[in-house]
Design a protein around this motif. Structure first.
Motif, PDB file in Angstrom:
ATOM      1  N   ARG A 179      38.931  35.759  34.640  1.00 29.86           N
ATOM      2  CA  ARG A 179      38.408  36.890  35.408  1.00 29.86           C
ATOM      3  C   ARG A 179      38.845  36.760  36.869  1.00 29.86           C
ATOM      4  O   ARG A 179      38.635  35.731  37.511  1.00 29.86           O
ATOM      5  N   GLY A 180      39.492  37.794  37.384  1.00 26.94           N
ATOM      6  CA  GLY A 180      39.934  37.800  38.768  1.00 26.94           C
ATOM      7  C   GLY A 180      41.337  37.271  38.987  1.00 26.94           C
ATOM      8  O   GLY A 180      41.882  37.396  40.084  1.00 26.94           O
ATOM      9  N   TYR A 181      41.945  36.690  37.949  1.00 32.10           N
ATOM     10  CA  TYR A 181      43.328  36.208  38.066  1.00 32.10           C
ATOM     11  C   TYR A 181      44.255  37.384  37.759  1.00 32.10           C
ATOM     12  O   TYR A 181      44.271  37.914  36.651  1.00 32.10           O
ATOM     13  N   THR A 182      45.017  37.787  38.755  1.00 31.27           N
ATOM     14  CA  THR A 182      45.734  39.059  38.686  1.00 31.27           C
ATOM     15  C   THR A 182      47.165  38.938  38.179  1.00 31.27           C
ATOM     16  O   THR A 182      47.809  39.956  37.926  1.00 31.27           O
ATOM     17  N   ASN A 183      47.681  37.714  38.033  1.00 33.75           N
ATOM     18  CA  ASN A 183      49.071  37.534  37.614  1.00 33.75           C
ATOM     19  C   ASN A 183      49.130  36.463  36.531  1.00 33.75           C
ATOM     20  O   ASN A 183      49.231  35.271  36.831  1.00 33.75           O
ATOM     21  N   ASP A 228      40.217  44.193  24.178  1.00 34.45           N
ATOM     22  CA  ASP A 228      40.493  42.903  23.533  1.00 34.45           C
ATOM     23  C   ASP A 228      39.714  41.761  24.187  1.00 34.45           C
ATOM     24  O   ASP A 228      39.897  40.600  23.814  1.00 34.45           O
ATOM     25  N   GLY A 229      38.897  42.087  25.174  1.00 35.70           N
ATOM     26  CA  GLY A 229      38.145  41.050  25.860  1.00 35.70           C
ATOM     27  C   GLY A 229      38.821  40.505  27.099  1.00 35.70           C
ATOM     28  O   GLY A 229      38.273  39.607  27.751  1.00 35.70           O
ATOM     29  N   TRP A 230      40.009  41.027  27.451  1.00 37.06           N
ATOM     30  CA  TRP A 230      40.668  40.579  28.671  1.00 37.06           C
ATOM     31  C   TRP A 230      39.887  41.150  29.857  1.00 37.06           C
ATOM     32  O   TRP A 230      39.648  42.355  29.928  1.00 37.06           O
ATOM     33  N   PRO A 231      39.471  40.317  30.816  1.00 40.37           N
ATOM     34  CA  PRO A 231      38.481  40.755  31.805  1.00 40.37           C
ATOM     35  C   PRO A 231      39.039  41.482  33.023  1.00 40.37           C
ATOM     36  O   PRO A 231      38.269  41.859  33.905  1.00 40.37           O
ATOM     37  N   ASN A 232      40.352  41.687  33.096  1.00 37.06           N
ATOM     38  CA  ASN A 232      40.966  42.261  34.296  1.00 37.06           C
ATOM     39  C   ASN A 232      41.533  43.649  34.034  1.00 37.06           C
ATOM     40  O   ASN A 232      41.800  44.018  32.886  1.00 37.06           O
ATOM     41  N   THR A 251      44.519  44.790  35.051  1.00 35.51           N
ATOM     42  CA  THR A 251      45.910  44.657  34.623  1.00 35.51           C
ATOM     43  C   THR A 251      45.955  43.959  33.268  1.00 35.51           C
ATOM     44  O   THR A 251      45.414  42.854  33.122  1.00 35.51           O
ATOM     45  N   PRO A 252      46.563  44.557  32.242  1.00 34.66           N
ATOM     46  CA  PRO A 252      46.608  43.916  30.923  1.00 34.66           C
ATOM     47  C   PRO A 252      47.330  42.574  30.964  1.00 34.66           C
ATOM     48  O   PRO A 252      48.188  42.330  31.818  1.00 34.66           O
ATOM     49  N   LEU A 253      46.966  41.722  30.049  1.00 33.26           N
ATOM     50  CA  LEU A 253      47.676  40.458  29.857  1.00 33.26           C
ATOM     51  C   LEU A 253      48.895  40.718  28.983  1.00 33.26           C
ATOM     52  O   LEU A 253      48.788  41.308  27.902  1.00 33.26           O
ATOM     53  N   HIS A 254      50.053  40.270  29.442  1.00 38.75           N
ATOM     54  CA  HIS A 254      51.290  40.381  28.674  1.00 38.75           C
ATOM     55  C   HIS A 254      51.561  39.052  27.986  1.00 38.75           C
ATOM     56  O   HIS A 254      51.607  38.012  28.646  1.00 38.75           O
ATOM     57  N   GLU A 255      51.718  39.090  26.677  1.00 40.27           N
ATOM     58  CA  GLU A 255      52.136  37.914  25.916  1.00 40.27           C
ATOM     59  C   GLU A 255      53.532  38.158  25.361  1.00 40.27           C
ATOM     60  O   GLU A 255      53.745  39.105  24.602  1.00 40.27           O
ATOM     61  N   PHE A 256      54.459  37.302  25.736  1.00 42.24           N
ATOM     62  CA  PHE A 256      55.814  37.355  25.197  1.00 42.24           C
ATOM     63  C   PHE A 256      55.868  36.364  24.047  1.00 42.24           C
ATOM     64  O   PHE A 256      55.838  35.164  24.250  1.00 42.24           O
ATOM     65  N   ASN A 257      55.934  36.912  22.835  1.00 43.17           N
ATOM     66  CA  ASN A 257      56.028  36.105  21.624  1.00 43.17           C
ATOM     67  C   ASN A 257      57.518  35.899  21.333  1.00 43.17           C
ATOM     68  O   ASN A 257      58.195  36.766  20.792  1.00 43.17           O
TER      69      ASN A 257
END
Length: 545
Positions: free
Chosen positions: A330-334, A354-358, A360-366
């Motif tokens: 939470r609060g981590y923007t990058n 999905d429960g991500w608290p920010n 800006t969406p979290l990007h996951e590179f698989n």
């Protein structure tokens, strides 16, 4: 010495074991082993500037203040004298979290030596060898750091699963991947995202020797094929990995980026049986929370797992663990997440649903596997398996480019120019008769996802949007048909069945143009605003109906 109450426990379980099942027996063996390894002590030491670079703290070498040190759960900062103190058990690893502007010592294979393993009794006996007994805890466990210039703009290599089965596949890995990145000049380090081997962990020394040739510090992630599958408890599933690579959960800094590497394997499966599940022990989650307490909220964090965070099936991430992990950010923007495991290349995004608290969406590179489709496919002129993944992604690797707290990623197809980012499939010749004049152009944009912009044009016509589609890449299917219709065996191994491709686009191809050859152009724009163009051609001929 074993204390009295431990002796009583041993006496209580001293009964006829021939009626036990294997699971009960292993549990008792682990309990006895744990009784002699659960004692808690305190580890003390210094983090110091190694001016003569001999790895030994000498009186004139100053301690470094404010450097993070961890036992895999707690994280503390060194005091003004460079000293630290942490609780430590008899099955723990203590490590320094490399600060920006410093390098830890490297061994001859370019493996960072940032940790001390404390296992006085060594690892329990399992199929693959673990850590030898380390003896008594030293009076001082010190960590040497050497200043180095680190730009906030840097590039690193990222490899998905090598997953080598044997010496032959080690050869594929060497000639298909390592030969391209050997003695890399423009990267500062590299990391492999797990599944270093298929299952034979006796191949680790050969893998280590190959990675040493790259010539930069090399980090590793534990994958589901890197586990001691016969471990009687989850805390022991990484014993062989630890013996070869150090802790399976750790972190480090470079420039303005902070990297968190996590073991997201649970073995044995907590749901029962001898399988495995993806998730985190509470110790690993506690480490992330404690580690982040020393990381600025505007800093770039690269969160690294082997198995993807995305819930794809029942063996995907335990969602309660993912929820707890997400809550720490939470609060981590990058934040960028990296994973591998699926042997496909995919881009996932996590929002509040999905429960991500920010915001800006979290990007996951698989990241696609460097062994592709488990080293299947025809053997090429270099003696390497084609290994195209089941979603049509070619064998390759990734450059991660970091600038301050921002990033871009480049996928490099092995053996191809760096601008080869799109695979095209279409009919090569169309007839003039109307019912023979239909077809499609398929574009596999290897770094794309459903929201990417992909366009096409024929000759000098206007650019038109292509339609995203979720289906198998027809180029992969066509190659599979060659295997299935051939009347002689190809050299190599038949690939697996096709998978739906998450980065595939389609457009119509028609014959309403002049006779002759026509040029196809496909233009794709990635998430960083960069454009890539791939060209091809087709002919229109008089029909022979």
């Amino acid at each position: 010495m074993i204390c009295w109450n431990k002796i009583q426990v041993i006496k209580r379980i001293n009964f006829d074991i021939e009626f036990m099942n294997a699971s009960t027996f292993l549990s008792i063996v682990f309990m006895l082993w744990n009784l002699t390894t659960s004692a808690q002590d305190v580890v003390k030491g210094f983090v110091f500037e190694d001016t003569n670079q001999n790895g030994m703290k000498e009186r004139r070498e100053k301690g470094l203040a404010g450097i993070a040190v961890s036992n895999g759960r707690e994280v503390v900062l060194t005091n003004n004298a460079g000293s630290y103190e942490l609780p430590i058990g008899n099955d723990d690893i203590v490590f320094v979290i490399k600060p920006a502007g410093y390098q830890v010592r490297l061994n001859a294979a370019n493996q960072p030596q940032y940790y001390y393993i404390h296992k006085p009794n060594g690892s329990p006996t399992m199929e693959y060898k673990g850590v030898a007994p380390t003896g008594p805890l030293p009076k001082s466990v010190d960590f040497a750091l050497v200043p180095q210039a680190e730009s906030d703009d840097f590039r690193m290599l990222v490899l998905g699963d090598p997953q080598v089965l044997d010496q032959r596949e080690l050869g594929y890995f060497e000639h298909g991947i390592v030969s391209e990145i050997r003695n890399a000049k423009d990267v500062v380090m590299g990391i492999t995202l797990g599944d270093l081997v298929q299952s034979d962990m006796n191949l680790y020394p050969d893998y280590i020797s190959l990675m040493a040739q790259v010539g930069v510090p090399w980090y590793n992630v534990i994958g589901n094929h890197d586990l001691n599958q016969d471990a009687p408890a989850d805390s022991l599933h990484d014993e062989t990995f630890e013996a070869n690579f150090g802790p399976a959960t750790y972190s480090f800094n470079y420039g303005k980026a902070h990297f968190i590497v996590l073991d997201d394997n649970l073995v044995p499966d907590p749901r029962g049986g001898r399988g495995q599940w993806s998730g985190y022990s509470q110790k690993r989650l506690d480490f992330v929370k404690n580690d982040l307490a020393h990381v600025a909220k505007d800093q770039l964090i690269v969160l690294i797992n082997h198995i993807q965070l995305k819930h794809l099936n029942d063996n995907s991430m335990r969602l309660s663990d993912r929820q707890q992990l997400f809550s720490f950010f939470r609060g981590y923007t990058n934040v960028l997440a990296l994973s591998a495991h699926t042997h496909q290349q995919q881009q996932f995004f996590y929002g509040k649903e999905d429960g991500w608290p920010n915001e800006t969406p979290l990007h996951e590179f698989n990241v696609g596997a460097s062994c592709g489709n488990w080293n299947s496919g025809r053997i090429n002129e270099q003696g390497v398996a084609d290994a195209t993944a089941s979603d049509g992604t070619p064998r390759g690797y990734v450059y991660l480019n970091i600038s301050g707290n921002r990033y871009t990623a480049d996928f490099k197809v092995a053996g191809k120019p760096k601008d080869h980012q799109i695979g095209l499939f279409h009919r090569k010749v169309l007839a003039t008769i109307w019912w023979e004049g239909r077809g499609h152009i398929y574009a596999n944009f290897f770094m794309g996802h459903k929201d990417s912009k992909v366009e096409y044009r024929i000759d000098e016509e206007d650019w038109q949007p292509m339609r995203h589609t979720l289906e198998p890449d027809p180029a992969y299917v066509a190659e599979l048909y060659r295997w299935d219709t051939a009347d002689t065996l190809f050299r190599g191994r038949r690939p697996t069945e096709p998978a739906n491709c998450s980065h595939l686009w389609v457009a119509p191809l028609t014959n309403d143009r002049a006779l002759g050859t026509h040029r196809i152009q496909v233009r794709a724009t990635d998430d960083y605003g960069r454009q890539f163009v791939q060209t091809s051609s087709f002919r229109i001929e008089e029909d022979k109906y």
